[in-house]
Motif scaffolding. Sequence first.
Motif, mmCIF file in Angstrom:
data_model
loop_
_atom_site.group_PDB
_atom_site.id
_atom_site.type_symbol
_atom_site.label_atom_id
_atom_site.label_comp_id
_atom_site.label_asym_id
_atom_site.label_seq_id
_atom_site.Cartn_x
_atom_site.Cartn_y
_atom_site.Cartn_z
ATOM 1 N N HIS A 137 -30.874 -1.427 12.107
ATOM 2 C CA HIS A 137 -31.936 -2.216 11.468
ATOM 3 C C HIS A 137 -31.723 -2.318 9.964
ATOM 4 O O HIS A 137 -31.923 -3.389 9.370
ATOM 5 N N LEU A 138 -31.315 -1.226 9.334
ATOM 6 C CA LEU A 138 -31.097 -1.268 7.890
ATOM 7 C C LEU A 138 -29.909 -2.165 7.545
ATOM 8 O O LEU A 138 -29.967 -2.960 6.591
ATOM 9 N N VAL A 139 -28.831 -2.085 8.321
ATOM 10 C CA VAL A 139 -27.681 -2.963 8.104
ATOM 11 C C VAL A 139 -28.093 -4.428 8.243
ATOM 12 O O VAL A 139 -27.766 -5.275 7.397
ATOM 13 N N VAL A 140 -28.808 -4.736 9.315
ATOM 14 C CA VAL A 140 -29.235 -6.121 9.556
ATOM 15 C C VAL A 140 -30.109 -6.621 8.412
ATOM 16 O O VAL A 140 -29.929 -7.740 7.910
ATOM 17 N N ALA A 141 -31.064 -5.816 7.976
ATOM 18 C CA ALA A 141 -31.969 -6.241 6.907
ATOM 19 C C ALA A 141 -31.219 -6.500 5.603
ATOM 20 O O ALA A 141 -31.479 -7.492 4.907
ATOM 21 N N LEU A 142 -30.291 -5.627 5.252
ATOM 22 C CA LEU A 142 -29.525 -5.812 4.013
ATOM 23 C C LEU A 142 -28.670 -7.079 4.083
ATOM 24 O O LEU A 142 -28.585 -7.832 3.100
ATOM 25 N N LEU A 143 -28.043 -7.324 5.216
ATOM 26 C CA LEU A 143 -27.194 -8.513 5.339
ATOM 27 C C LEU A 143 -28.021 -9.795 5.300
ATOM 28 O O LEU A 143 -27.648 -10.768 4.635
ATOM 29 N N ARG A 144 -29.147 -9.807 6.000
ATOM 30 C CA ARG A 144 -29.999 -11.000 5.952
ATOM 31 C C ARG A 144 -30.489 -11.263 4.531
ATOM 32 O O ARG A 144 -30.614 -12.422 4.113
ATOM 33 N N ALA A 145 -30.767 -10.180 3.799
ATOM 34 C CA ALA A 145 -31.215 -10.343 2.410
ATOM 35 C C ALA A 145 -30.149 -11.003 1.549
ATOM 36 O O ALA A 145 -30.457 -11.603 0.512
ATOM 37 N N LEU A 146 -28.884 -10.925 1.989
ATOM 38 C CA LEU A 146 -27.762 -11.536 1.280
ATOM 39 C C LEU A 146 -27.338 -12.856 1.910
ATOM 40 O O LEU A 146 -26.244 -13.356 1.666
ATOM 41 N N ASP A 147 -28.208 -13.405 2.763
ATOM 42 C CA ASP A 147 -27.974 -14.694 3.422
ATOM 43 C C ASP A 147 -26.793 -14.660 4.387
ATOM 44 O O ASP A 147 -26.096 -15.672 4.567
ATOM 45 N N VAL A 148 -26.582 -13.525 5.019
ATOM 46 C CA VAL A 148 -25.596 -13.404 6.095
ATOM 47 C C VAL A 148 -26.372 -13.267 7.411
ATOM 48 O O VAL A 148 -27.127 -12.304 7.565
ATOM 49 N N PRO A 149 -26.227 -14.195 8.355
ATOM 50 C CA PRO A 149 -26.925 -14.051 9.636
ATOM 51 C C PRO A 149 -26.541 -12.728 10.299
ATOM 52 O O PRO A 149 -25.366 -12.370 10.368
ATOM 53 N N ALA A 150 -27.543 -12.000 10.771
ATOM 54 C CA ALA A 150 -27.284 -10.699 11.381
ATOM 55 C C ALA A 150 -28.257 -10.465 12.525
ATOM 56 O O ALA A 150 -29.397 -10.956 12.504
ATOM 57 N N ARG A 151 -27.805 -9.712 13.508
ATOM 58 C CA ARG A 151 -28.614 -9.438 14.689
ATOM 59 C C ARG A 151 -28.296 -8.029 15.203
ATOM 60 O O ARG A 151 -27.413 -7.357 14.667
ATOM 61 N N LEU A 152 -29.024 -7.600 16.226
ATOM 62 C CA LEU A 152 -28.819 -6.268 16.794
ATOM 63 C C LEU A 152 -28.337 -6.386 18.233
ATOM 64 O O LEU A 152 -28.797 -7.254 18.986
ATOM 65 N N ALA A 153 -27.406 -5.512 18.622
ATOM 66 C CA ALA A 153 -26.914 -5.474 19.992
ATOM 67 C C ALA A 153 -27.086 -4.071 20.555
ATOM 68 O O ALA A 153 -26.757 -3.077 19.901
ATOM 69 N N ALA A 154 -27.633 -3.991 21.771
ATOM 70 C CA ALA A 154 -27.665 -2.741 22.522
ATOM 71 C C ALA A 154 -26.408 -2.694 23.381
ATOM 72 O O ALA A 154 -26.051 -3.688 24.024
ATOM 73 N N VAL A 155 -25.734 -1.552 23.392
ATOM 74 C CA VAL A 155 -24.417 -1.468 24.026
ATOM 75 C C VAL A 155 -24.248 -0.140 24.759
ATOM 76 O O VAL A 155 -24.928 0.849 24.483
ATOM 77 N N TYR A 156 -23.301 -0.143 25.699
ATOM 78 C CA TYR A 156 -22.701 1.096 26.178
ATOM 79 C C TYR A 156 -21.552 1.425 25.225
ATOM 80 O O TYR A 156 -20.798 0.529 24.821
ATOM 81 N N ALA A 157 -21.416 2.700 24.873
ATOM 82 C CA ALA A 157 -20.477 3.074 23.813
ATOM 83 C C ALA A 157 -19.588 4.241 24.246
ATOM 84 O O ALA A 157 -19.932 5.408 24.037
ATOM 85 N N PRO A 158 -18.445 3.954 24.870
ATOM 86 C CA PRO A 158 -17.502 5.039 25.179
ATOM 87 C C PRO A 158 -17.127 5.822 23.924
ATOM 88 O O PRO A 158 -16.884 5.236 22.869
ATOM 89 N N GLY A 159 -17.104 7.133 24.037
ATOM 90 C CA GLY A 159 -16.799 7.981 22.903
ATOM 91 C C GLY A 159 -18.015 8.512 22.175
ATOM 92 O O GLY A 159 -17.904 9.429 21.351
ATOM 93 N N LEU A 160 -19.182 7.952 22.452
ATOM 94 C CA LEU A 160 -20.410 8.397 21.793
ATOM 95 C C LEU A 160 -20.749 9.826 22.220
ATOM 96 O O LEU A 160 -20.649 10.174 23.396
ATOM 97 N N ASP A 161 -21.150 10.653 21.251
ATOM 98 C CA ASP A 161 -21.497 12.036 21.542
ATOM 99 C C ASP A 161 -22.634 12.464 20.622
ATOM 100 O O ASP A 161 -22.461 12.478 19.400
ATOM 101 N N PRO A 162 -23.824 12.794 21.180
ATOM 102 C CA PRO A 162 -24.133 12.856 22.606
ATOM 103 C C PRO A 162 -24.276 11.458 23.195
ATOM 104 O O PRO A 162 -24.661 10.518 22.499
ATOM 105 N N MET A 163 -23.988 11.315 24.484
ATOM 106 C CA MET A 163 -24.012 10.020 25.142
ATOM 107 C C MET A 163 -25.450 9.524 25.298
ATOM 108 O O MET A 163 -26.360 10.277 25.600
#
Length: 264
Positions: free
Chosen positions: A162-188
Amino acid sequence: MQRDVSAHLTLDVTTSATLALAVAVAAGHDADERLTVTLDGSPVDVRELPDEHGTRLHVLDAGPGALVVDYVARVTGSAAEPAPPTEAELLRHLRPSRYCESDTLGPTARAEFAGLADADLLAAVSSWVGTHLAYVPGSSLPTDGAVRTLLARRGVCRDYAHLVVALLRALDVPARLAAVYAPGLDPMDFHAVAEAWVGGAWRVVDATTLAPRSSLLRIATGRDASDTAFLSVHHGAATLREMTVSAVVDELPADDVRTLVSIA
């Protein structure tokens, strides 16, 4: 690339409710998958509804009882190339949203990232958010947005995104959020990342750096977490009692925050 993912949810439905699940991999993948839902051991009918950006919602009506959801998928290769976004879609992803208060964070974004663009900007925002926040499970509330996250200086993956998206939109870069499965994530767990429209493609920004971006597997995509929740309960009440998520890949790739990466 072959990825095997699964999700197991156990809920107590206390009052008859309509539940919407977003646990299946997004449309367009070559997936061998199975979704089963039972209530007190009996099968429950589930209807699939297509949502934006390939998101697949599975909706069911359940009376009181113990509800169990099991999803398993094996995905080979990458998804088909998605249709390019419309101008209206890009404009929508420039606006402030429920959890991404880009209007409030405008002065901060301009002060910190003046003169940067494209890959340099994404790398700088990723590193800045990663160094200004501490990843602390359980430290944020479901109602916290980007501003509160920055003030608290801690959060989990959705807060970082959310913070990344908000900062990018503030700089006029279209940004969105994606929910994902993430191999390598720990804890899963389910994982959330930001995406920015740079160089004619959606590029992943994951300020947590907890999993390689190129092996991420898309589930849902939207303006922020309000569009991408793995479970929504309507017209009743249900309590999540147990959740187990798994995501593995045949070979875990390396990652470099300075490299532009897109996910399917």
